[in-house]
Write a protein that holds these residues in place. Sequence first.
Motif, short mmCIF file in Angstrom:
data_model
loop_
_atom_site.label_atom_id
_atom_site.label_comp_id
_atom_site.label_asym_id
_atom_site.label_seq_id
_atom_site.Cartn_x
_atom_site.Cartn_y
_atom_site.Cartn_z
N LEU A 128 34.47 51.74 77.72
CA LEU A 128 35.59 52.44 77.32
C LEU A 128 35.82 53.57 78.28
O LEU A 128 37.11 53.84 78.96
N GLN A 129 34.50 54.30 78.89
CA GLN A 129 34.72 55.53 79.61
C GLN A 129 34.64 55.01 81.01
O GLN A 129 34.27 55.94 81.90
N ALA A 130 34.82 53.92 81.61
CA ALA A 130 34.46 53.29 82.72
C ALA A 130 35.36 54.15 83.79
O ALA A 130 34.63 54.56 84.89
N GLY A 131 36.56 54.43 83.49
CA GLY A 131 37.31 55.02 84.39
C GLY A 131 36.94 56.43 84.58
O GLY A 131 36.74 57.26 85.83
N PHE A 132 36.62 57.26 83.41
CA PHE A 132 36.09 58.48 83.75
C PHE A 132 34.83 58.55 84.35
O PHE A 132 34.64 59.66 85.02
N LEU A 133 34.06 57.88 84.06
CA LEU A 133 32.62 57.74 84.57
C LEU A 133 32.76 57.44 86.06
O LEU A 133 32.03 58.13 87.00
N SER A 134 33.60 56.66 86.52
CA SER A 134 33.88 56.24 88.12
C SER A 134 34.30 57.76 88.53
O SER A 134 33.99 57.87 89.70
N ARG A 135 35.20 58.17 87.95
CA ARG A 135 35.86 59.44 88.57
C ARG A 135 34.63 60.69 88.71
O ARG A 135 34.66 61.22 90.06
N ILE A 136 33.76 60.67 87.83
CA ILE A 136 32.92 61.75 87.95
C ILE A 136 31.75 61.40 88.79
O ILE A 136 31.16 62.16 89.51
N THR A 137 31.34 60.21 88.72
CA THR A 137 30.14 59.99 89.42
C THR A 137 30.31 59.25 90.77
O THR A 137 29.37 59.42 91.62
N ARG A 138 31.34 58.44 91.01
CA ARG A 138 31.83 58.18 92.37
C ARG A 138 33.02 58.48 92.97
O ARG A 138 33.45 58.49 94.17
N GLY A 139 33.52 59.60 92.33
CA GLY A 139 34.69 60.42 93.02
C GLY A 139 36.00 59.62 93.14
O GLY A 139 36.96 60.17 93.72
N ARG A 140 36.05 58.50 92.50
CA ARG A 140 37.44 57.83 92.41
C ARG A 140 37.73 57.02 91.15
O ARG A 140 36.82 56.88 90.37
N PRO A 141 38.76 56.60 90.89
CA PRO A 141 39.09 56.02 89.84
C PRO A 141 38.79 54.81 89.71
O PRO A 141 38.27 53.78 90.73
N MET A 142 38.68 54.02 88.52
CA MET A 142 38.30 52.58 88.25
C MET A 142 39.43 51.71 88.74
O MET A 142 40.52 52.31 88.16
N VAL A 143 39.29 50.74 89.32
CA VAL A 143 40.37 50.03 89.80
C VAL A 143 40.34 48.42 89.14
O VAL A 143 39.20 47.73 89.23
N THR A 144 41.60 48.14 88.43
CA THR A 144 41.85 46.93 87.81
C THR A 144 42.63 46.19 88.91
O THR A 144 43.72 46.67 89.03
N LEU A 145 42.36 44.95 89.52
CA LEU A 145 43.31 44.21 90.42
C LEU A 145 43.67 43.18 89.43
O LEU A 145 43.06 42.38 88.75
N LYS A 146 45.09 43.07 89.18
CA LYS A 146 45.63 41.78 88.65
C LYS A 146 46.35 40.90 89.06
O LYS A 146 47.08 41.34 90.50
N LEU A 147 45.97 39.65 89.16
CA LEU A 147 46.82 38.44 90.05
C LEU A 147 47.33 37.56 88.84
O LEU A 147 46.73 37.19 87.74
N ALA A 148 48.59 37.06 88.96
CA ALA A 148 48.94 36.22 88.15
C ALA A 148 49.63 34.92 89.08
O ALA A 148 50.33 35.25 90.01
N THR A 149 48.85 33.51 89.12
CA THR A 149 49.24 32.75 89.73
C THR A 149 49.36 31.32 89.23
O THR A 149 49.17 31.27 87.88
N THR A 150 49.64 30.43 89.97
CA THR A 150 49.59 28.95 89.45
C THR A 150 48.22 28.55 89.50
O THR A 150 47.37 29.26 89.82
N LEU A 151 48.12 27.22 89.11
CA LEU A 151 46.63 26.68 88.97
C LEU A 151 45.91 26.84 90.24
O LEU A 151 44.70 26.76 90.45
N ASP A 152 46.91 26.44 91.41
CA ASP A 152 46.33 26.14 92.73
C ASP A 152 46.21 27.60 93.48
O ASP A 152 46.31 27.59 94.79
N GLY A 153 46.44 28.80 92.79
CA GLY A 153 46.18 29.92 93.30
C GLY A 153 47.29 30.51 94.12
O GLY A 153 47.39 31.33 94.87
N ARG A 154 48.53 30.17 93.97
CA ARG A 154 49.80 30.73 94.53
C ARG A 154 50.69 31.39 93.66
O ARG A 154 50.51 31.56 92.36
N ILE A 155 51.08 32.70 94.12
CA ILE A 155 51.95 33.69 93.62
C ILE A 155 53.39 33.48 93.95
O ILE A 155 54.18 34.37 93.34
N ALA A 156 53.86 32.47 94.53
CA ALA A 156 55.22 32.37 94.84
C ALA A 156 55.52 31.20 95.57
O ALA A 156 54.42 30.70 96.41
#
Length: 359
Positions: A128-156
């Motif tokens: 739950l605290q992954a973001g806060f812990l990242s900022r305190i211990t690594r000096g940066r926010p936790m980053v969630t990368l979101k991708l939405a694709t077709t089955l063959d990995g295309r976005i458009a």
Amino acid sequence: MDHALALAARGLGRVWPNPAVGCVIERDGVVLGRGRTADGGRPHAEPLALAQAGAAARGATAHVTLEPCAHHGRTPPCADALVAAGVARVVVALRDPDPRVDGGGIDRLRQAGIEVVEGVRAAEARALQAGFLSRITRGRPMVTLKLATTLDGRIATARGESQWITGPDARAHVHAERARHDAIMVGAGTARSDDPRLTVRGLGAAHAAGTQPLRIVLSRRLDVPLDSALMRGGPPVWILHGRDAPSANRDALSARGVTLLPCATDAGGQIALDDAMAELGHRGLTRVYCEGGGTLAAALLSAGLADRLDWYSAGALIGAEGIPALGGMGLARLADAPRLRFAGVERLGPDLLHHWRRD
């Protein structure tokens, strides 16, 4: 503690730069008071729960998802509030690594004669605290990368058509994830081509009324159109840019109320992502949700800065002429490919969401 963790989760995306904390005060299984860190980061969870419990808190047990603070900030230390209320026992899920706390809150409770139990639901609290812990211990926010694709990995398609690859259930899930992050981030190419609003929609009046995440764009030369949706009101916009960005662009965007954050550039002339993420951490962000595009996604993965990858996939196929989800990564050997740990899958209507994590 499960109750306290559920309360804390309601604060994700709403309390930065503070952690999202939950507190439940009980005696003999009867809840006397409860609270979570309020929107904006204060009041903290403990004084809110104590206020509900009132005099009944004396001799009771407080369950707290993160070690009570021990320093004077804009509010008095929560450890002192628990001592003054006369609680007999405090159950803590996780110690706070912030140097201003880091065991000090627990020490203060024990010195006052209060029994302290540590480590209850620690793994859940750490997630739950992954973001806060990242900022305190690594000096940066936790980053969630979101991708939405077709089955063959295309976005458009080759012509850029992308609305909608995934269905309404998946899109609703994305908006819920946006709401659990402090900021939504895209690259300048996505800001220009998709003209996104980057807001939370469909979750009721609360988010429409001012608890929206920040909107962040990475644009080395500040070439974000002044007539774009981002410039037509809404939540604050921050732009991470190169120090050599044209002054005319700086002036025009500043006049629109945009916060400009100069960053270093790398050998290829692009924004140095480690410097950019450190700047966001310095400004208090704990959780950032990145929605593309392919160039930025590949760069984050290559740099080891994508902590979580949420990959939504639809049962459609576009083919090789479609636009791939990831830009070039310059890999010559398979051994150099970033590796992620599978963390689960869920079905969202006709679509699938795969969760991946970076160890």
